[in-house]
Design a protein around this motif. Structure first.
Motif, PDB file in Angstrom:
ATOM      1  N   LEU A  38       0.830  -1.206   0.000  1.00 56.75           N
ATOM      2  CA  LEU A  38       0.000   0.000   0.000  1.00 56.75           C
ATOM      3  C   LEU A  38       0.862   1.254   0.000  1.00 56.75           C
ATOM      4  O   LEU A  38       0.439   2.303  -0.461  1.00 56.75           O
ATOM      5  N   PHE A  39       2.059   1.136   0.564  1.00 59.21           N
ATOM      6  CA  PHE A  39       2.869   2.327   0.812  1.00 59.21           C
ATOM      7  C   PHE A  39       4.164   2.353   0.018  1.00 59.21           C
ATOM      8  O   PHE A  39       5.054   3.122   0.328  1.00 59.21           O
ATOM      9  N   GLY A  40       4.275   1.515  -0.983  1.00 60.67           N
ATOM     10  CA  GLY A  40       5.422   1.606  -1.876  1.00 60.67           C
ATOM     11  C   GLY A  40       6.485   0.557  -1.658  1.00 60.67           C
ATOM     12  O   GLY A  40       6.362  -0.344  -0.820  1.00 60.67           O
ATOM     13  N   TYR A  63       1.802   0.652  10.172  1.00 56.43           N
ATOM     14  CA  TYR A  63       0.378   0.846   9.938  1.00 56.43           C
ATOM     15  C   TYR A  63      -0.322  -0.459  10.261  1.00 56.43           C
ATOM     16  O   TYR A  63       0.129  -1.532   9.845  1.00 56.43           O
ATOM     17  N   SER A  64      -1.393  -0.368  10.999  1.00 55.92           N
ATOM     18  CA  SER A  64      -2.159  -1.563  11.323  1.00 55.92           C
ATOM     19  C   SER A  64      -3.622  -1.296  11.040  1.00 55.92           C
ATOM     20  O   SER A  64      -4.252  -0.495  11.724  1.00 55.92           O
ATOM     21  N   ARG A  65      -4.131  -1.930  10.040  1.00 57.07           N
ATOM     22  CA  ARG A  65      -5.527  -1.756   9.683  1.00 57.07           C
ATOM     23  C   ARG A  65      -6.340  -2.986  10.071  1.00 57.07           C
ATOM     24  O   ARG A  65      -7.543  -2.905  10.222  1.00 57.07           O
ATOM     25  N   GLY A  66      -5.655  -4.122  10.194  1.00 55.73           N
ATOM     26  CA  GLY A  66      -6.353  -5.339  10.592  1.00 55.73           C
ATOM     27  C   GLY A  66      -7.106  -6.004   9.470  1.00 55.73           C
ATOM     28  O   GLY A  66      -7.931  -6.873   9.706  1.00 55.73           O
ATOM     29  N   MET A  67      -6.829  -5.610   8.232  1.00 53.21           N
ATOM     30  CA  MET A  67      -7.500  -6.249   7.096  1.00 53.21           C
ATOM     31  C   MET A  67      -6.437  -6.829   6.166  1.00 53.21           C
ATOM     32  O   MET A  67      -5.271  -6.771   6.445  1.00 53.21           O
ATOM     33  N   SER A  89       9.569   5.592   4.911  1.00 56.19           N
ATOM     34  CA  SER A  89       8.834   6.838   4.738  1.00 56.19           C
ATOM     35  C   SER A  89       9.829   7.959   4.488  1.00 56.19           C
ATOM     36  O   SER A  89      10.736   8.178   5.282  1.00 56.19           O
ATOM     37  N   THR A  90       9.642   8.645   3.369  1.00 53.99           N
ATOM     38  CA  THR A  90      10.553   9.747   3.055  1.00 53.99           C
ATOM     39  C   THR A  90      10.148  11.022   3.753  1.00 53.99           C
ATOM     40  O   THR A  90      10.917  11.961   3.820  1.00 53.99           O
ATOM     41  N   GLY A  91       8.929  11.057   4.225  1.00 48.28           N
ATOM     42  CA  GLY A  91       8.433  12.269   4.862  1.00 48.28           C
ATOM     43  C   GLY A  91       7.807  13.232   3.879  1.00 48.28           C
ATOM     44  O   GLY A  91       7.043  14.094   4.274  1.00 48.28           O
ATOM     45  N   ASP A  92       8.109  13.093   2.589  1.00 51.99           N
ATOM     46  CA  ASP A  92       7.516  14.006   1.610  1.00 51.99           C
ATOM     47  C   ASP A  92       7.055  13.285   0.347  1.00 51.99           C
ATOM     48  O   ASP A  92       6.815  13.903  -0.674  1.00 51.99           O
ATOM     49  N   GLY A  93       6.933  11.987   0.409  1.00 52.72           N
ATOM     50  CA  GLY A  93       6.458  11.224  -0.739  1.00 52.72           C
ATOM     51  C   GLY A  93       4.947  11.352  -0.877  1.00 52.72           C
ATOM     52  O   GLY A  93       4.277  11.937  -0.027  1.00 52.72           O
ATOM     53  N   PRO A  94       4.399  10.821  -1.961  1.00 55.06           N
ATOM     54  CA  PRO A  94       2.947  10.964  -2.202  1.00 55.06           C
ATOM     55  C   PRO A  94       2.095  10.350  -1.106  1.00 55.06           C
ATOM     56  O   PRO A  94       1.067  10.911  -0.727  1.00 55.06           O
ATOM     57  N   ILE A  95       2.523   9.215  -0.583  1.00 54.17           N
ATOM     58  CA  ILE A  95       1.742   8.588   0.489  1.00 54.17           C
ATOM     59  C   ILE A  95       1.799   9.448   1.747  1.00 54.17           C
ATOM     60  O   ILE A  95       0.792   9.630   2.428  1.00 54.17           O
ATOM     61  N   ASP A  96       2.970   9.998   2.030  1.00 48.53           N
ATOM     62  CA  ASP A  96       3.097  10.851   3.217  1.00 48.53           C
ATOM     63  C   ASP A  96       2.206  12.085   3.097  1.00 48.53           C
ATOM     64  O   ASP A  96       1.557  12.487   4.052  1.00 48.53           O
ATOM     65  N   LYS A  97       2.172  12.663   1.903  1.00 52.54           N
ATOM     66  CA  LYS A  97       1.321  13.844   1.695  1.00 52.54           C
ATOM     67  C   LYS A  97      -0.157  13.479   1.812  1.00 52.54           C
ATOM     68  O   LYS A  97      -0.940  14.219   2.386  1.00 52.54           O
TER      69      LYS A  97
END
Ligand SMILES: [Zn+2]
Length: 149
Positions: free
Chosen positions: A34-36, A85-89, A102-110
């Motif tokens: 989900l996050f790259g 991240y914990s969504r449980g699914m 996490s880059t802190g400024d990537g698309p997912i972070d934004k």
């Protein structure tokens, strides 16, 4: 549990790109992240849907695995953060945590920052925050039969 693909990952009957094996847990590279790139998932062996359904020792096992995998991801990707991240699914019957660079400024972070900003404290009064804190504080959080709490 018979027929469970994740149980078979533990035994090696189903191939997985394991990056970590610890007591009660494995960490595998996520094939549908989900996050790259570099996202891994740390999975507990026991069949429960949520990490908070594990007993305290199992939670410690799960998060020891999360910590180990986070350090590995940090060493490989070198970014400023490794997030969880914990969504449980997605992985039914096995408590698990996603661990990703996490880059802190990537698309997912934004996207996550915008999502959090949209849902958080806008328009919430201090008294509403006090009431919510009291409601959570007073809730009976422990699972039925959990002697630890
Ligand atoms: Zn299973």
């Amino acid at each position: 549990m018979e027929g469970c693909v994740f149980c078979k990952m533990f035994t090696g009957e189903v191939p997985a790109r394991k990056v970590y094996e610890g007591r009660g847990v494995i960490g595998v590279l996520d094939i549908a992240p989900l996050f790259g790139q570099g996202q891994c998932v740390v999975i507990h062996r026991r069949h429960v849907d949520h990490f908070y359904d594990l007993d305290d020792e199992e939670v410690a096992e799960l998060f020891a695995g999360v910590k180990a995998v986070a350090r590995k991801i940090g060493a490989v990707f070198g970014g400023p953060h490794v997030s969880i991240y914990s969504r449980g699914m997605r992985i039914s019957d096995h408590a698990h945590i996603l661990v990703y660079p996490s880059t802190g400024d990537g698309p997912i972070d934004k996207m996550m920052a915008a999502f959090v900003a949209a849902l958080t404290l806008r328009g919430t009064t201090p008294s509403e925050l006090d009431a919510m804190a009291e409601k959570i504080r007073a809730a009976s959080g422990p699972a039925e039969g959990d002697p630890a709490i």
